[in-house]
Design an enzyme around this catalytic site. Structure first.
Site, mmCIF file in Angstrom:
data_model
loop_
_atom_site.group_PDB
_atom_site.id
_atom_site.type_symbol
_atom_site.label_atom_id
_atom_site.label_comp_id
_atom_site.label_asym_id
_atom_site.label_seq_id
_atom_site.Cartn_x
_atom_site.Cartn_y
_atom_site.Cartn_z
ATOM 1 N N HIS A 14 -12.620 -21.271 15.505
ATOM 2 C CA HIS A 14 -13.566 -20.001 14.920
ATOM 3 C C HIS A 14 -13.852 -19.609 16.440
ATOM 4 C CE1 HIS A 14 -17.358 -17.803 13.633
ATOM 5 N NE2 HIS A 14 -17.346 -18.040 14.860
ATOM 6 N N VAL A 17 -13.313 -13.628 21.098
ATOM 7 C CA VAL A 17 -13.020 -12.939 22.832
ATOM 8 C C VAL A 17 -13.292 -12.110 22.769
ATOM 9 C CG1 VAL A 17 -11.194 -14.765 22.882
ATOM 10 C CG2 VAL A 17 -10.661 -12.372 21.707
ATOM 11 N N ARG A 18 -14.148 -11.128 22.031
ATOM 12 C CA ARG A 18 -14.208 -9.504 22.813
ATOM 13 C C ARG A 18 -13.088 -8.644 23.279
ATOM 14 N NH1 ARG A 18 -18.845 -10.924 20.031
ATOM 15 N NH2 ARG A 18 -20.104 -12.611 21.352
ATOM 16 N N ASN A 42 -15.360 -9.271 14.424
ATOM 17 C CA ASN A 42 -16.929 -8.066 14.763
ATOM 18 C C ASN A 42 -17.208 -7.654 16.143
ATOM 19 O OD1 ASN A 42 -16.741 -11.096 15.857
ATOM 20 N ND2 ASN A 42 -19.471 -10.553 16.121
ATOM 21 N N HIS A 136 -19.425 -16.431 6.902
ATOM 22 C CA HIS A 136 -20.974 -16.862 7.810
ATOM 23 C C HIS A 136 -21.941 -17.134 6.949
ATOM 24 C CE1 HIS A 136 -23.934 -15.966 11.848
ATOM 25 N NE2 HIS A 136 -24.453 -15.940 10.626
ATOM 26 N N LEU A 219 -27.092 -18.157 16.532
ATOM 27 C CA LEU A 219 -27.249 -17.194 15.342
ATOM 28 C C LEU A 219 -25.531 -18.220 14.422
ATOM 29 C CD1 LEU A 219 -28.454 -13.877 15.053
ATOM 30 C CD2 LEU A 219 -29.933 -15.940 14.478
ATOM 31 N N ASP A 247 -17.634 -21.081 18.439
ATOM 32 C CA ASP A 247 -17.871 -20.271 17.901
ATOM 33 C C ASP A 247 -18.822 -19.598 19.196
ATOM 34 O OD1 ASP A 247 -19.455 -17.291 16.941
ATOM 35 O OD2 ASP A 247 -21.172 -18.908 16.192
ATOM 36 N N HIS A 251 -21.288 -12.967 25.941
ATOM 37 C CA HIS A 251 -22.326 -12.011 26.053
ATOM 38 C C HIS A 251 -22.605 -11.603 27.959
ATOM 39 C CE1 HIS A 251 -23.068 -11.082 21.992
ATOM 40 N NE2 HIS A 251 -23.399 -12.170 22.145
ATOM 41 N N ALA A 263 -27.931 -13.263 20.842
ATOM 42 C CA ALA A 263 -26.914 -14.191 20.055
ATOM 43 C C ALA A 263 -25.448 -14.983 20.370
ATOM 44 C CB ALA A 263 -27.340 -14.353 18.991
#
Length: 344
Positions: A14, A17-18, A42, A136, A219, A247, A251, A263
């Site tokens: 999980h 890596v943007r 996402n 999730h 989160l 996870d 950011h 988060a």
């Protein structure tokens, strides 16, 4: 006292890596430790088609340092409108799973699922294809306390989902509660869970010790100590239902240190060292290899890795900041000392 620890090379089941410059900054951290990683979809816009997943995989592969063996395992973002034939295309393209985000549950989840029943055609196709669903596990009803949303999700979503799709492989992602650990332990072999390093190491007090500490905000949010202990018990039990999923969620520091902080904890820089710390604290270093290297590929039906890595008991200080495109990234535990260090 154990001073070195050699493991079959682990995988991260999980990972975020943007994209763009951020992706280029963080992929090398993961590739140094892990042979494979499940890549979360996402982005903005989300990765909803096989073609988008293939293009994203190519961008990730381009960021892997020369000479490093690392394979990104791609996922699609499940929506209310995901067609069954996209599952067929995804599997043909090498996509390994789909991710269910309840709409509004976490970062970039506004395009997520509003009602699981709207996804049943896609889930039926996944069940036929043997493709896992990654969940999730939090409800988004504002009437439900944020600390209770995982436990409520089990009754409202997971139990009906398992009843209606008994052969579908489901991974309950980044579990945070005793209720979730117990649910997965008691479920059949088609249900598993990932556990993060930060949920093994910290309870919710970490967010507030000495002031508000936004770099510990994630989160699902950190929970009470009783839940942390339940997660440690599950992770160190030797049960093949539980495996490593960081996870890790980068950011920019200025968006973490913000009135409406993002988060996510960035743990990829020192992920395996953090897990080693958690297992060492529990007196269960002998269980780390199963959790980190064996249970995940076995559940996904993938081969175990053949290489190894070695950790040494050697105190070292994490950097406080990292380059992150045009911004800075602050890793979890930045500036602090860890007891275990990955040997180059």
């Amino acid at each position: 006292m154990t001073t070195t620890l050699t493991l079959i090379r682990p995988d991260d089941w999980h990972l975020h890596v943007r994209d763009g410059a951020a992706l280029a900054a963080v992929v090398p951290h993961t590739a140094r430790q892990f042979a494979r990683a499940i890549i979360m979809p996402n982005l903005r816009p989300p990765v909803t088609t096989a073609a988008q997943a293939v293009a994203y995989r190519e961008r990730i592969a381009a960021a892997v340092p020369a000479g490093v063996d690392f394979t990104p395992l791609m996922t699609l973002y499940l929506t209310d409108n995901t067609p069954a034939d996209e599952i067929v295309r995804a599997q043909a393209a090498g996509v390994v799973a789909l991710k269910l985000y309840p709409a509004g549950a976490t970062t970039n989840s506004d395009a997520g699922v509003t009602d699981v029943r709207k996804t049943y055609a896609a889930l039926e196709a996944m069940q036929r294809a043997g493709m896992p669903l990654l969940v999730h596990g939090e409800v988004t009803d504002p009437a439900v306390d944020v600390f209770d949303r995982e436990a409520v999700f089990i009754d409202q979503v997971m139990r009906p989902l398992r009843r209606d799709f008994p052969e579908l492989k489901v991974v309950f992602e980044h579990i945070t509660t005793q209720e979730a650990a117990d649910y997965v332990a008691e479920a059949d072999a088609h249900t598993a869970a990932t556990i993060t390093a930060h949920h093994l190491l910290y309870n919710r007090n970490a967010i507030f010790t000495g002031g508000l500490r936004p770099h510990y905000y994630c989160l699902p949010v950190l929970k009470r100590e009783v839940h942390r202990l339940a997660l440690v018990k599950a992770a160190t039990s030797g049960s093949s239902k539980f495996f490593l999923g960081t996870d890790s969620a980068p950011h920019p520091a200025h968006l973490k240190e913000h009135a409406a902080a993002c988060a996510g904890c960035y743990t990829a820089l020192s992920a395996i060292e953090l897990y080693a710390q958690a297992f060492d604290d529990a007196g269960a270093l002998d269980k780390l290899e199963g959790f980190a290297s064996l249970h995940g590929p076995d559940f996904y039906g993938l081969p175990r890795n053949s290489g190894t890595l070695t950790l040494r008991r050697e105190p070292w200080q994490l950097p406080e900041t990292l380059a992150f495109g045009d911004a800075q990234l602050k890793p979890l535990c930045g500036g602090e000392t860890l007891d275990w260090r990955l040997l180059a």
